[in-house]
Design a protein around this motif. Structure first.
Motif: not given
Length: 156
Positions: A44-46, A53-59, A108-117, A139-141
């Motif tokens: 889960v932490e991974e 990391s993806e959110v920061e890279r995308l920003k 938006v998708q990455a932020d949504h995934a974090l929210q769902r987590l 494979a596809f978070p």
């Protein structure tokens, strides 16, 4: 045949089975397909770390694309070039606009995934509610659909 939902019952705190925003869900509350091992705290932490990391890279990428678009828009008013230069600038501007839009959607998708987590709904299909599958999520978070619903979506 749809996979059966295998979810451990979350411990209830203050009468609510879903953690409050900003509070990480317990790994054993995340959905898995039958036969899959439950999520470990490390997994889960991974997933969270990868998404952050993806959110920061995308920003960062979005800021670069927006700066490039702003520069191209500023230079677009310069009519001193020939038609080929103008066409090239237009193509570059359209490319940068498309890149920025794609980056924005992925963010938006990455932020949504974090929210769902955080909510404990990570790994559940948003259409049918069945588990997406731990292996697919690893494979596809950013996945929000099980394979069946993803295939139906792509056929439309």
């Amino acid at each position: 045949m749809a996979a059966k939902k295998t979810v451990a019952q979350p411990a209830t705190t203050s009468g609510s089975p879903v953690p409050a925003a900003g509070i990480a869900a317990q790994p054993d509350t995340l959905a898995v397909l039958p036969g899959e091992e439950p999520w470990t705290p490390e997994e889960v932490e991974e997933a969270r770390s990868e998404l952050l990391s993806e959110v920061e890279r995308l920003k960062s990428g979005l800021a670069s694309s927006e700066a490039a678009v702003a520069g191209l828009m500023r230079d677009g008013g310069d009519s001193t070039g020939d038609e080929a230069d103008t066409g090239s600038k237009n193509i570059t501007r359209e490319y940068e606009l498309a890149l920025a839009a794609n980056t924005r959607e992925t963010l938006v998708q990455a932020d949504h995934a974090l929210q769902r987590l955080d909510e404990g709904t990570y790994g559940l299909c948003e259409v049918c509610g069945n588990p997406i599958g731990k292996a697919r999520m690893q494979a596809f978070p950013r996945a929000t659909l099980c394979l069946d619903d993803k295939q139906r979506q792509e056929r439309r």
